[in-house]
Design a protein around this motif. Sequence first.
Motif, PDB file in Angstrom:
ATOM      1  N   VAL A 284      -6.167  17.527  -5.703  1.00  0.00           N
ATOM      2  CA  VAL A 284      -6.364  18.934  -5.338  1.00  0.00           C
ATOM      3  C   VAL A 284      -4.999  19.588  -5.209  1.00  0.00           C
ATOM      4  CG1 VAL A 284      -7.282  20.501  -3.596  1.00  0.00           C
ATOM      5  CG2 VAL A 284      -8.540  18.431  -4.186  1.00  0.00           C
ATOM      6  N   TYR A 285      -4.784  20.603  -6.042  1.00  0.00           N
ATOM      7  CA  TYR A 285      -3.540  21.363  -6.010  1.00  0.00           C
ATOM      8  C   TYR A 285      -3.810  22.711  -5.343  1.00  0.00           C
ATOM      9  CZ  TYR A 285      -1.893  18.007  -9.533  1.00  0.00           C
ATOM     10  OH  TYR A 285      -1.538  16.855 -10.209  1.00  0.00           O
TER      11      TYR A 285
ATOM     12  N   LEU B 160      -4.373  -1.582  -5.106  1.00  0.00           N
ATOM     13  CA  LEU B 160      -4.396  -1.231  -3.679  1.00  0.00           C
ATOM     14  C   LEU B 160      -5.211  -2.206  -2.838  1.00  0.00           C
ATOM     15  CD1 LEU B 160      -4.809   2.669  -3.585  1.00  0.00           C
ATOM     16  CD2 LEU B 160      -2.999   1.356  -2.513  1.00  0.00           C
TER      17      LEU B 160
ATOM     18  N   ASN C 287       3.069  15.703 -12.425  1.00  0.00           N
ATOM     19  CA  ASN C 287       2.136  16.201 -13.432  1.00  0.00           C
ATOM     20  C   ASN C 287       1.767  17.657 -13.167  1.00  0.00           C
ATOM     21  OD1 ASN C 287       1.152  14.978 -15.714  1.00  0.00           O
ATOM     22  ND2 ASN C 287      -0.881  14.663 -14.871  1.00  0.00           N
TER      23      ASN C 287
ATOM     24  N   PHE D 215      -3.485  17.283  -1.838  1.00  0.00           N
ATOM     25  CA  PHE D 215      -3.896  15.950  -1.399  1.00  0.00           C
ATOM     26  C   PHE D 215      -4.580  15.220  -2.550  1.00  0.00           C
ATOM     27  CE2 PHE D 215      -8.463  16.727  -0.987  1.00  0.00           C
ATOM     28  CZ  PHE D 215      -8.550  18.089  -0.707  1.00  0.00           C
ATOM     29  N   LEU D 216      -4.745  13.905  -2.360  1.00  0.00           N
ATOM     30  CA  LEU D 216      -5.412  13.064  -3.347  1.00  0.00           C
ATOM     31  C   LEU D 216      -6.554  12.312  -2.682  1.00  0.00           C
ATOM     32  CD1 LEU D 216      -2.390  11.317  -5.165  1.00  0.00           C
ATOM     33  CD2 LEU D 216      -4.004  12.877  -6.209  1.00  0.00           C
TER      34      LEU D 216
ATOM     35  N   LYS E  46       3.706   5.985  -5.288  1.00  0.00           N
ATOM     36  CA  LYS E  46       3.837   6.063  -6.749  1.00  0.00           C
ATOM     37  C   LYS E  46       2.730   6.959  -7.330  1.00  0.00           C
ATOM     38  CE  LYS E  46       4.961   4.916 -11.006  1.00  0.00           C
ATOM     39  NZ  LYS E  46       6.137   5.479 -11.641  1.00  0.00           N
ATOM     40  N   ILE E  47       1.501   6.753  -6.846  1.00  0.00           N
ATOM     41  CA  ILE E  47       0.372   7.565  -7.333  1.00  0.00           C
ATOM     42  C   ILE E  47       0.616   9.030  -6.995  1.00  0.00           C
ATOM     43  CG2 ILE E  47      -2.110   8.002  -7.067  1.00  0.00           C
ATOM     44  CD1 ILE E  47      -2.419   4.990  -6.442  1.00  0.00           C
TER      45      ILE E  47
ATOM     46  N   MET F 259      -9.231  12.182  -7.540  1.00  0.00           N
ATOM     47  CA  MET F 259      -9.392  13.634  -7.408  1.00  0.00           C
ATOM     48  C   MET F 259      -8.085  14.191  -6.846  1.00  0.00           C
ATOM     49  SD  MET F 259     -13.244  13.562  -5.875  1.00  0.00           S
ATOM     50  CE  MET F 259     -13.137  11.911  -5.194  1.00  0.00           C
TER      51      MET F 259
ATOM     52  N   VAL G  78       3.226  10.542  -9.331  1.00  0.00           N
ATOM     53  CA  VAL G  78       2.726  10.791 -10.687  1.00  0.00           C
ATOM     54  C   VAL G  78       1.967  12.123 -10.735  1.00  0.00           C
ATOM     55  CG1 VAL G  78       0.974  10.017 -12.351  1.00  0.00           C
ATOM     56  CG2 VAL G  78       2.630   8.388 -11.441  1.00  0.00           C
ATOM     57  N   TYR G  79       1.066  12.316  -9.789  1.00  0.00           N
ATOM     58  CA  TYR G  79       0.260  13.543  -9.805  1.00  0.00           C
ATOM     59  C   TYR G  79       1.089  14.764  -9.403  1.00  0.00           C
ATOM     60  CZ  TYR G  79      -4.217  11.581 -11.049  1.00  0.00           C
ATOM     61  OH  TYR G  79      -5.236  11.001 -11.754  1.00  0.00           O
ATOM     62  N   ASP G  80       2.037  14.557  -8.528  1.00  0.00           N
ATOM     63  CA  ASP G  80       2.890  15.672  -8.103  1.00  0.00           C
ATOM     64  C   ASP G  80       3.709  16.188  -9.296  1.00  0.00           C
ATOM     65  OD1 ASP G  80       5.687  16.149  -5.887  1.00  0.00           O
ATOM     66  OD2 ASP G  80       3.922  17.428  -6.141  1.00  0.00           O
TER      67      ASP G  80
ATOM     68  N   LEU H 247       0.839  19.925  -5.260  1.00  0.00           N
ATOM     69  CA  LEU H 247      -0.226  18.983  -4.903  1.00  0.00           C
ATOM     70  C   LEU H 247      -0.505  19.053  -3.407  1.00  0.00           C
ATOM     71  CD1 LEU H 247      -2.093  16.701  -5.910  1.00  0.00           C
ATOM     72  CD2 LEU H 247      -0.206  15.101  -5.544  1.00  0.00           C
TER      73      LEU H 247
ATOM     74  N   ILE I 243       2.590   1.672  -3.489  1.00  0.00           N
ATOM     75  CA  ILE I 243       1.652   2.075  -4.547  1.00  0.00           C
ATOM     76  C   ILE I 243       1.162   3.500  -4.321  1.00  0.00           C
ATOM     77  CG2 ILE I 243      -0.647   1.636  -5.502  1.00  0.00           C
ATOM     78  CD1 ILE I 243      -0.120  -1.359  -5.015  1.00  0.00           C
ATOM     79  N   SER I 244       0.823   3.822  -3.090  1.00  0.00           N
ATOM     80  CA  SER I 244       0.335   5.187  -2.788  1.00  0.00           C
ATOM     81  C   SER I 244       1.397   6.230  -3.092  1.00  0.00           C
ATOM     82  CB  SER I 244      -0.083   5.288  -1.313  1.00  0.00           C
ATOM     83  OG  SER I 244      -1.083   4.357  -1.011  1.00  0.00           O
TER      84      SER I 244
ATOM     85  N   VAL J 247       0.843  -1.200   0.000  1.00  0.00           N
ATOM     86  CA  VAL J 247       0.000   0.000   0.000  1.00  0.00           C
ATOM     87  C   VAL J 247       0.878   1.249   0.000  1.00  0.00           C
ATOM     88  CG1 VAL J 247      -1.703   1.345   1.309  1.00  0.00           C
ATOM     89  CG2 VAL J 247      -1.951  -1.138   1.130  1.00  0.00           C
TER      90      VAL J 247
ATOM     91  N   LEU K 121      -9.158   9.046  -3.691  1.00  0.00           N
ATOM     92  CA  LEU K 121      -9.408   8.000  -4.674  1.00  0.00           C
ATOM     93  C   LEU K 121     -10.728   7.299  -4.360  1.00  0.00           C
ATOM     94  CD1 LEU K 121      -6.175   8.330  -4.574  1.00  0.00           C
ATOM     95  CD2 LEU K 121      -6.132   6.012  -5.442  1.00  0.00           C
TER      96      LEU K 121
ATOM     97  N   THR L 218     -12.442   6.809  -9.733  1.00  0.00           N
ATOM     98  CA  THR L 218     -12.186   8.256  -9.776  1.00  0.00           C
ATOM     99  C   THR L 218     -10.960   8.611  -8.965  1.00  0.00           C
ATOM    100  OG1 THR L 218     -14.579   8.577  -9.802  1.00  0.00           O
ATOM    101  CG2 THR L 218     -13.255  10.528  -9.386  1.00  0.00           C
TER     102      THR L 218
END
Lengths: 135, 134
Positions: free
Chosen positions: B83-84, B72, A69, A81-82, A61-62, B81, A65-67, A79, A58-59, A55, A84, B79
Motif C-alpha cells: 500500500v502506497y 521467513l 519500486n 505498509f506491506l 529486504k522486502i 500487498m 524492494v517495494y520502496d 510506501l 529478510i523483512s 526475520v 504478506l 500474496t
Amino acid sequence: LIHFYKRDMLKPRALTSVLSQANTDGVQSTFLFKQDGTLLAYSSIDSECADPRVVAAISSKIWSVYDKNGRAHLNEDKLQFLLLDCDEGHVAIFPVHNTLLCLYGDTSLGFGMLKSKSEALSKFLEDPLSQIGVS
Amino acid sequence: LDSLLQEISIMEELKQLLHDYMTSVPGVLGIILSDKEGIPIIRCKLDECPDSAMKTQFISAHCTAAEQANKLGMGTNETIMAVYKNFQVLHMNHAGVVISVIATADAVLNEVKSTAEKLKPLVQDISLAVIDPV
C-alpha cells in the motif's frame, strides 16, 4: 577533561515489553529493526519462532524492494505498509520513524486486526524513536 | 493464418475478460498476468494506470520479494500487498503465474484481493502453457 553529555537512550526491557503487548489474539511475534535490517528488539510467544535477526534482514529486504519500486515506477510514490499472506501465517511490515516494525501471526489472524495492531504500535513508538534520533 | 487469427481473437477475449473484472471493482486500474520472472503474458489497464507499472521491471521486483518471503519461516508466500500513498499493488502467485493488480489508494484492499482470487481458475488454465514441463 572529559565531558559526558546526557543523551536520551532506549530502555531495552521497556521496548521489549511494549512489543510484547502486541502478541495477543493471533499475533505471535513482533520485531523492531532498522531499515538496513539491524535488529533493535523483538518479542515472541512462539517457541519455534524463526531467528529474529533473519526475520529482520529478510523483512527489510522486502521493504526495500517495494520502496524502490514505488519510487521508480509509481511516480515517486511513498510506501505506507506491506501485508504478506503466506501458507502458514500473515505478516505486516510498517514504518516507524526511520525503523521498521514487523508483526506476524498464524493464518487465523485477520489482516484487519494485524493492520490495526501494527498501526497502533507504530503510532505509540513514533514519538520515543524520534526523540532518540534513530537513523 | 487461421490459427494465428484464432489466437489473436482468444487474446482479445481474455483482455476483455480482464477488463470486465477490472471495471467491476472501483479503484482497480490494471491487471497483469505474468510468469514467475515477471515476463507479462497478458496486460489490461485503464488510462489512469501509470504505464511504468505495466513494465517487466516493476513486476519482476515481486519475484525477488517473494523469494525472500519464502524464507521467513511462514511457509510459501502466496500474496504480497503493498500500500502506497497514491496506489495499492497486489501480487498473487498461483500455479506458477503471478497475478498483479494495481489500484488506487481509495480502493478497498479486500475487494482487490478478491478480484485476484477470482482470476485463479483462468490462471490455472494459462499456467499449463507457462509452467516448465521438466
